[in-house]
Scaffold this motif. Sequence first.
Motif, PDB file in Angstrom:
ATOM      1  N   VAL A   1     -53.136 -10.119   0.621  1.00 38.94           N
ATOM      2  CA  VAL A   1     -52.535  -9.686   1.885  1.00 38.94           C
ATOM      3  C   VAL A   1     -53.578  -9.646   2.988  1.00 38.94           C
ATOM      4  N   THR A   2     -54.795  -9.203   2.657  1.00 35.50           N
ATOM      5  CA  THR A   2     -55.876  -9.177   3.652  1.00 35.50           C
ATOM      6  C   THR A   2     -56.191 -10.588   4.132  1.00 35.50           C
ATOM      7  N   VAL A   3     -56.263 -11.539   3.198  1.00 38.77           N
ATOM      8  CA  VAL A   3     -56.510 -12.940   3.569  1.00 38.77           C
ATOM      9  C   VAL A   3     -55.373 -13.475   4.438  1.00 38.77           C
ATOM     10  N   ILE A   4     -54.138 -13.166   4.065  1.00 40.99           N
ATOM     11  CA  ILE A   4     -52.971 -13.659   4.807  1.00 40.99           C
ATOM     12  C   ILE A   4     -52.936 -13.074   6.215  1.00 40.99           C
ATOM     13  N   LEU A   5     -53.117 -11.756   6.335  1.00 42.98           N
ATOM     14  CA  LEU A   5     -53.070 -11.111   7.652  1.00 42.98           C
ATOM     15  C   LEU A   5     -54.210 -11.592   8.540  1.00 42.98           C
ATOM     16  N   GLY A   6     -55.420 -11.721   7.944  1.00 46.98           N
ATOM     17  CA  GLY A   6     -56.554 -12.215   8.719  1.00 46.98           C
ATOM     18  C   GLY A   6     -56.335 -13.637   9.198  1.00 46.98           C
ATOM     19  N   SER A   7     -55.785 -14.480   8.318  1.00 41.59           N
ATOM     20  CA  SER A   7     -55.527 -15.877   8.685  1.00 41.59           C
ATOM     21  C   SER A   7     -54.499 -15.973   9.794  1.00 41.59           C
ATOM     22  N   TYR A   8     -53.436 -15.203   9.672  1.00 41.20           N
ATOM     23  CA  TYR A   8     -52.378 -15.304  10.675  1.00 41.20           C
ATOM     24  C   TYR A   8     -52.723 -14.617  11.990  1.00 41.20           C
TER      25      TYR A   8
ATOM     26  N   GLU B   1     -49.043 -16.718  -8.141  1.00 45.77           N
ATOM     27  CA  GLU B   1     -48.344 -16.970  -6.875  1.00 45.77           C
ATOM     28  C   GLU B   1     -48.851 -16.057  -5.761  1.00 45.77           C
ATOM     29  N   TYR B   2     -49.215 -14.806  -6.097  1.00 47.05           N
ATOM     30  CA  TYR B   2     -49.822 -13.934  -5.089  1.00 47.05           C
ATOM     31  C   TYR B   2     -51.029 -14.624  -4.465  1.00 47.05           C
ATOM     32  N   CYS B   3     -51.893 -15.139  -5.325  1.00 46.54           N
ATOM     33  CA  CYS B   3     -53.129 -15.777  -4.853  1.00 46.54           C
ATOM     34  C   CYS B   3     -52.851 -17.087  -4.138  1.00 46.54           C
ATOM     35  N   LEU B   4     -51.875 -17.845  -4.632  1.00 46.95           N
ATOM     36  CA  LEU B   4     -51.568 -19.134  -4.023  1.00 46.95           C
ATOM     37  C   LEU B   4     -51.067 -18.963  -2.594  1.00 46.95           C
ATOM     38  N   LEU B   5     -50.254 -17.939  -2.353  1.00 44.32           N
ATOM     39  CA  LEU B   5     -49.762 -17.701  -0.995  1.00 44.32           C
ATOM     40  C   LEU B   5     -50.914 -17.381  -0.050  1.00 44.32           C
ATOM     41  N   ALA B   6     -51.951 -16.721  -0.553  1.00 42.99           N
ATOM     42  CA  ALA B   6     -53.143 -16.464   0.260  1.00 42.99           C
ATOM     43  C   ALA B   6     -53.895 -17.759   0.533  1.00 42.99           C
ATOM     44  N   ALA B   7     -54.002 -18.629  -0.485  1.00 43.06           N
ATOM     45  CA  ALA B   7     -54.665 -19.923  -0.303  1.00 43.06           C
ATOM     46  C   ALA B   7     -53.916 -20.775   0.716  1.00 43.06           C
ATOM     47  N   MET B   8     -52.595 -20.708   0.705  1.00 45.89           N
ATOM     48  CA  MET B   8     -51.789 -21.463   1.669  1.00 45.89           C
ATOM     49  C   MET B   8     -52.002 -20.938   3.089  1.00 45.89           C
ATOM     50  N   ALA B   9     -52.152 -19.619   3.223  1.00 45.48           N
ATOM     51  CA  ALA B   9     -52.418 -19.035   4.545  1.00 45.48           C
ATOM     52  C   ALA B   9     -53.786 -19.479   5.056  1.00 45.48           C
ATOM     53  N   TYR B  10     -54.768 -19.511   4.158  1.00 43.64           N
ATOM     54  CA  TYR B  10     -56.106 -19.968   4.539  1.00 43.64           C
ATOM     55  C   TYR B  10     -56.072 -21.436   4.965  1.00 43.64           C
TER      56      TYR B  10
END
Length: 314
Positions: free
Chosen positions: A211-218, A111-120
């Motif tokens: 978190v890096t992927v999520i913050l960068g995406s947002y 789920e950690y990784c999936l939330l990053a994929a959703m942000a991307y």
Amino acid sequence: MWPANQTLGGNFFLLGIFGQSPHPGFLSLFIFGLFLMAVFGNAVLILLIHVDSSLHTPMYFFINQLSFMDLTYISVTVPNMLVSYLTDRASISVTGCGTQMYFYLMLGGAEYCLLAAMAYDRHVAICRPLRYPVLMSRRVCLLLASCCWFVGSLDGFVLTSITMTFPFCRSREIHHFFCEVPAVLQLSCSDTTSYKIFMYLCCVLMLLIPVTVILGSYYSIILAIHRMTSAEGRKKAFTTCSSHMTVVSLFYGAAVYNYMLPSSSHTPGKDMAMSFFYTIIAPVLNPVIYSLRNRDVARALRKALKAGKLHTEA
């Protein structure tokens, strides 16, 4: 599977949360109600995404994966907890404890990784809409989902295998309602300092990259929304992203507390309360967040209800 602990000749005992409650019967009914809500909400969301062609998009593909993870996540802990209370048997075998720990860690890591994929996915949809069909093709979505499950499985296998090979020669009473790693480690009579450092580094890595992927995406999404001239477009983009950010905050906040804060800030009561939140409350809230704040899901639900009504009348 865990030979070092086959000499126990007995089980662990999950003390759970019912013994600390002045009204355990009411608490068990409350938890059972939450479990039914989580199962119903996530199952309905999965069903809607499968049957409604308008929801066959990358975003809902990932929401479908999230709902399945949440459905499995809550099923790993709650049924065993309720059965133990009703039968007055709080014991769990070494194999059962390790199996529960593995699935819990696997689903959490996935789920950690999936939330990053959703942000991307949201980043591509808002910032690069013309290339969205290519960058988020079905093949890419399947690859991302497979990577999430693989990383989660690897995380669960490594941490469970190491944890369950420690000798447990102290009391076998786990001050928790399921076999969570920190609670089980407290029973070990060997020095677990090095392993705790290793586990801390693993958790930092598991959290830092997503978190890096999520913050960068947002960050890119906020800039793109700021440049939008259409008020309707801004509102739609903000609504979609705010739902995801709400889920991210709930899940990652609990993970940081459980695995990254020093042990001095932990108590059995606090740990159980936090685990209760992200293993039981979060799977209940996630489908609500994505359905009530999403017009497409609400429209699909109305369509399904209308079709069911017409079928019944016919």
